[in-house]
Design a protein around this motif. Structure first.
Motif, PDB file in Angstrom:
ATOM      1  N   ARG A 161       0.459  -1.046  -0.078  1.00 58.23           N
ATOM      2  CA  ARG A 161       0.127   0.110  -0.102  1.00 58.23           C
ATOM      3  C   ARG A 161       0.512   1.443  -0.129  1.00 58.23           C
ATOM      4  O   ARG A 161       0.385   2.550  -0.307  1.00 58.23           O
ATOM      5  CB  ARG A 161      -1.050  -0.153   1.067  1.00 58.23           C
ATOM      6  N   SER A 162       1.964   0.898   0.014  1.00 60.04           N
ATOM      7  CA  SER A 162       2.962   2.633   0.386  1.00 60.04           C
ATOM      8  C   SER A 162       2.711   3.035  -0.717  1.00 60.04           C
ATOM      9  O   SER A 162       2.916   4.595  -0.403  1.00 60.04           O
ATOM     10  CB  SER A 162       4.395   1.889   0.320  1.00 60.04           C
ATOM     11  N   SER A 163       2.446   2.540  -2.238  1.00 57.46           N
ATOM     12  CA  SER A 163       2.528   3.666  -3.719  1.00 57.46           C
ATOM     13  C   SER A 163       0.940   4.079  -3.556  1.00 57.46           C
ATOM     14  O   SER A 163       1.404   5.279  -4.292  1.00 57.46           O
ATOM     15  CB  SER A 163       2.511   2.612  -4.614  1.00 57.46           C
ATOM     16  N   ILE A 164      -0.225   4.400  -2.154  1.00 60.11           N
ATOM     17  CA  ILE A 164      -1.374   5.175  -2.280  1.00 60.11           C
ATOM     18  C   ILE A 164      -1.803   6.045  -1.458  1.00 60.11           C
ATOM     19  O   ILE A 164      -1.838   6.447  -1.106  1.00 60.11           O
ATOM     20  CB  ILE A 164      -2.234   4.276  -2.673  1.00 60.11           C
ATOM     21  N   GLU A 165       0.007   5.866  -0.869  1.00 61.62           N
ATOM     22  CA  GLU A 165       0.218   6.210   0.569  1.00 61.62           C
ATOM     23  C   GLU A 165      -0.212   8.098   0.444  1.00 61.62           C
ATOM     24  O   GLU A 165      -1.391   8.946   1.121  1.00 61.62           O
ATOM     25  CB  GLU A 165       0.770   6.402   1.399  1.00 61.62           C
ATOM     26  N   GLN A 166      -0.238   8.024  -0.818  1.00 65.01           N
ATOM     27  CA  GLN A 166       0.298   9.418  -1.112  1.00 65.01           C
ATOM     28  C   GLN A 166      -1.256  10.208  -1.771  1.00 65.01           C
ATOM     29  O   GLN A 166      -2.013  10.654  -0.727  1.00 65.01           O
ATOM     30  CB  GLN A 166       1.150  10.349  -1.961  1.00 65.01           C
ATOM     31  N   ALA A 167      -2.641   8.746  -2.252  1.00 61.62           N
ATOM     32  CA  ALA A 167      -3.114   9.709  -2.789  1.00 61.62           C
ATOM     33  C   ALA A 167      -4.294   9.759  -1.821  1.00 61.62           C
ATOM     34  O   ALA A 167      -5.127  10.249  -1.427  1.00 61.62           O
ATOM     35  CB  ALA A 167      -3.857   7.963  -3.576  1.00 61.62           C
ATOM     36  N   LEU A 168      -4.132   9.032  -0.718  1.00 65.13           N
ATOM     37  CA  LEU A 168      -5.088   8.831   0.654  1.00 65.13           C
ATOM     38  C   LEU A 168      -4.835   9.852   1.708  1.00 65.13           C
ATOM     39  O   LEU A 168      -5.885  10.523   1.919  1.00 65.13           O
ATOM     40  CB  LEU A 168      -4.368   7.250   2.227  1.00 65.13           C
ATOM     41  N   LYS A 169      -3.770  10.215   1.452  1.00 66.97           N
ATOM     42  CA  LYS A 169      -3.022  11.571   1.934  1.00 66.97           C
ATOM     43  C   LYS A 169      -4.439  12.877   1.685  1.00 66.97           C
ATOM     44  O   LYS A 169      -5.059  13.978   2.816  1.00 66.97           O
ATOM     45  CB  LYS A 169      -1.685  11.936   3.038  1.00 66.97           C
ATOM     46  N   GLU A 170      -4.240  12.859   0.440  1.00 69.00           N
ATOM     47  CA  GLU A 170      -4.286  13.772  -0.352  1.00 69.00           C
ATOM     48  C   GLU A 170      -6.211  13.653  -0.375  1.00 69.00           C
ATOM     49  O   GLU A 170      -6.701  14.953   0.502  1.00 69.00           O
ATOM     50  CB  GLU A 170      -4.571  13.608  -2.088  1.00 69.00           C
ATOM     51  N   ALA A 171      -6.524  12.862   0.160  1.00 63.75           N
ATOM     52  CA  ALA A 171      -8.069  11.943   0.037  1.00 63.75           C
ATOM     53  C   ALA A 171      -8.173  12.806   1.550  1.00 63.75           C
ATOM     54  O   ALA A 171      -9.700  13.440   1.326  1.00 63.75           O
ATOM     55  CB  ALA A 171      -8.529  11.067   0.016  1.00 63.75           C
ATOM     56  N   ARG A 172      -7.614  12.792   2.619  1.00 70.36           N
ATOM     57  CA  ARG A 172      -7.922  12.895   3.587  1.00 70.36           C
ATOM     58  C   ARG A 172      -8.221  14.107   4.032  1.00 70.36           C
ATOM     59  O   ARG A 172      -8.733  14.832   4.756  1.00 70.36           O
ATOM     60  CB  ARG A 172      -7.208  12.316   4.680  1.00 70.36           C
ATOM     61  N   ASP A 173      -7.265  15.109   3.277  1.00 69.97           N
ATOM     62  CA  ASP A 173      -6.901  16.495   3.052  1.00 69.97           C
ATOM     63  C   ASP A 173      -7.832  16.901   2.427  1.00 69.97           C
ATOM     64  O   ASP A 173      -8.709  17.906   3.050  1.00 69.97           O
ATOM     65  CB  ASP A 173      -5.937  17.075   2.506  1.00 69.97           C
ATOM     66  N   ALA A 174      -8.801  16.359   1.929  1.00 68.77           N
ATOM     67  CA  ALA A 174      -9.317  17.469   1.290  1.00 68.77           C
ATOM     68  C   ALA A 174     -11.170  17.046   2.070  1.00 68.77           C
ATOM     69  O   ALA A 174     -12.205  18.155   2.002  1.00 68.77           O
ATOM     70  CB  ALA A 174     -10.074  15.936  -0.281  1.00 68.77           C
TER      71      ALA A 174
END
Length: 587
Positions: free
Chosen positions: A201-214
């Protein structure tokens, strides 16, 4: 030949011993004999008592010589070792080391400790039973010398059950350790799987972070979203409602009147549903903050009477309002929402009879009550009516059917204001809804009471409408011209000044939307037009904004407010009120 003194001394000692033993002279022996017999009997009783204890003791007891067998044993020891009686045990056990201990090689160790310490307590070993098996015991041993040699006295406790429990516990511990080991292996395997998943899942951590910020940003801006949704969704409904009201006031063919009425009811239902959904969402999100103040109850009740008297006349239901001169402490708009819902339900479910709005004092509170003579509500339905989308169907229900959110909103508002609500009903006789409001002792500025009056002729009255929505301008123009008003339309104050005021037009009334283009407000637009005209033009705000900040601003500027979608009856009443000549104050 002994001396006389020696003879006297010897005679004296003899007499003393005889006296002590009770064997003196004939008279002395006779006098001490009963005491001697009593002592002997007492010793015999003591011997018998110890003998009974010895024979009936729960634990085994024995005496043994170090170099020979048992000297004595009690029945308990015989039972422990599997013999029928102590005599059989003593005959069979020729030596303590080889006949009583299950393991003869243990004897030197036991004897060494016993000679070293003189006693042993809680010494655990195994004794040999008659059938050759072993029994687990605990020994308390004393070593003493009785003049004939070393004598060992011991108390024996059978600890077989305790040993079994210990063995069982040991086995359970071993099983537990095995289970812990198995579980540990499973956890290690699971941890390895988790590590593998984390790596995947390390490859999608950035996407999750962006979704959380949104999501966090969306949560922070929910109040703004609700306000914008309220404004944007209610605007087209407001325009359609005004156009339909214009058609209702025109003379149309019978079939067209029927269609217009159906459109009106459909729009009214959509408006109520949308308003209720927005309200209940704002209440659940804590986006509505009460603006508590002192309110004259007479003013509140008079406002409701003016609003609902036409409804009562239309449905041939009597409306009676019983007010008082007291002031209450609440939020005017939210409390009006509660009472308005009570009254709307009362008229909706009362095909004939009367509706009463009144107040009863309960200590330092006023219970504001709405009574009706409708069909009533069954007791098992009283709690259900406060749930979302729950309503009671009656075949004699009058008017448009509701959507089942009104009382759910009432319950949330009452909870937010800490105003307890109550309902009681008698099927076939009617229903009473009430809300309890604290009485206020603070002075209140006099408020101009709304007057219920026949519709005023608005012919020739010049009304300036400022709204950035073209559909709203067209709808307002159609309705106002239906009332024979002279209508001036503008999307902002600059256009109003350029197209009308600069050309000599003098508006008698301004109706301004609150939210205009370029973040301008209707309050600012009213100020600009008034400054250019040079006189204080009567004005009102028409808006879908229901925020506490907006209400506070309108109250401070003494600007009447109509919330979108606008009800034509309220609009005409407001225009008539604002266009009245100033009241003369008697001196």
């Amino acid at each position: 030949m002994k001396k006389r003194s020696e003879v006297e001394h010897s005679s004296s000692d003899k007499l003393t011993i005889e006296r002590l033993m009770g064997l003196g002279g004939q008279s002395a022996r006779k006098s001490h004999y009963p005491e001697l017999v009593a002592k002997l009997e007492e010793l015999e009783e003591e011997r018998n008592r110890y003998k009974s204890i010895f024979e009936h003791a729960q634990h085994g007891i024995f005496q043994a010589r170090l170099d020979s067998g048992l000297v004595a044993a009690n029945p308990a020891l015989a039972r422990i070792c599997g013999y029928t009686d102590p005599q059989q045990l003593c005959r069979r056990v020729e030596s303590f080391a080889s006949g009583l201990l299950f393991d003869p090689h243990e004897y030197p160790l036991l004897l060494g400790k016993l000679k070293l310490y003189g006693k042993l307590f809680g010494y655990e070993t195994r004794l040999l039973r008659q059938d050759g098996s072993a029994v687990d015991v605990s020994l308390n041993v004393l070593l003493k010398d009785d003049g004939q040699g070393s004598l060992m006295e011991a108390f024996v406790a059978d600890i077989t059950e305790r040993k079994k429990a210990q063995d069982k516990l040991k086995k359970l511990n071993e099983e537990l350790e095995q289970r812990v080991e198995d579980r540990t292996r499973e956890l290690v395997s699971l941890n390895q799987q988790l590590v593998s998943e984390i790596n995947e899942r390390s490859s999608i951590e950035q996407a999750l972070k962006e979704a959380r910020d949104a999501a966090e940003q969306a949560n922070k801006s929910k109040d703004k979203y609700l306000a914008a949704a309220s404004h944007d969704l209610l605007q087209p409904l407001n325009a359609a409602r005004l156009l339909v009201s214009t058609l209702q006031e025109r003379e149309l063919a019978e079939e067209n009147n029927h269609l217009v009425e159906r459109i009106h009811m459909a729009l009214e239902g959509a408006e109520e549903l949308l308003s209720d959904l927005l309200d209940i969402s704002r209440l659940d999100q804590n986006a509505v903050q009460p603006d508590l103040t002192s309110i004259p109850l007479d003013y509140l009740f008079r406002m409701l009477q003016v609003e609902f008297q036409p409804v009562a006349e239309q449905r041939s239901v009597s409306l009676r309002v019983l007010s008082s001169g007291l002031n209450i402490y609440s939020d005017t708009r939210l409390l009006m929402r509660v009472l308005r819902n009570f009254l709307s339900n009362a008229f909706r479910y009362t095909p004939a009879g009367r509706v009463v709005l009144g107040a009863r004092r309960r200590g330092d509170h006023l219970e504001l009550q709405v009574w009706d003579t409708g069909p009533g509500i069954a007791e098992d339905k009283l709690e259900d009516i406060f749930r979302e989308f729950q309503q009671i169907d009656h075949h004699y229900q009058t008017g448009r059917k509701g959507v089942g959110l009104g009382l759910a909103i009432v319950e949330r508002i009452a909870g937010m204001l800490d105003h307890p609500i109550r309902v009681s009903s008698t099927p076939g006789k009617g229903t009473m809804f009430s809300v309890s409001v604290p009485i206020s002792s603070e002075p209140v500025q006099p408020i101009l009471q709304p007057q219920q009056m026949p519709q005023q002729d608005l012919s020739g009255r010049t009304v300036l409408v400022i709204d950035n929505e073209q559909d709203i301008l067209v709808s307002m123009q159609a309705l106002l011209e239906q009332w024979h008003c002279e209508v001036c339309m503008a999307i902002d104050p600059a256009e109003a000044i350029e197209n009308y005021l600069s050309k000599g037009v003098k508006p008698q009334l301004i109706l301004a939307d609150y939210h205009l283009n370029n973040d301008a407000t209707g309050v600012e637009a009213i100020d600009q037009v008034r400054r250019y005209a040079g006189y204080d033009i009567p004005a009102a705000i028409i808006t879908a904004d229901r925020s506490p900040e907006g209400r506070k601003l309108f109250r401070e500027r003494q600007l009447p407010v109509l919330n979108k979608p606008v009800k034509p009856g309220k609009l005409r009443a407001l225009i008539s009120h604002l266009l009245q000549p100033p009241q003369q104050v008697a001196e």
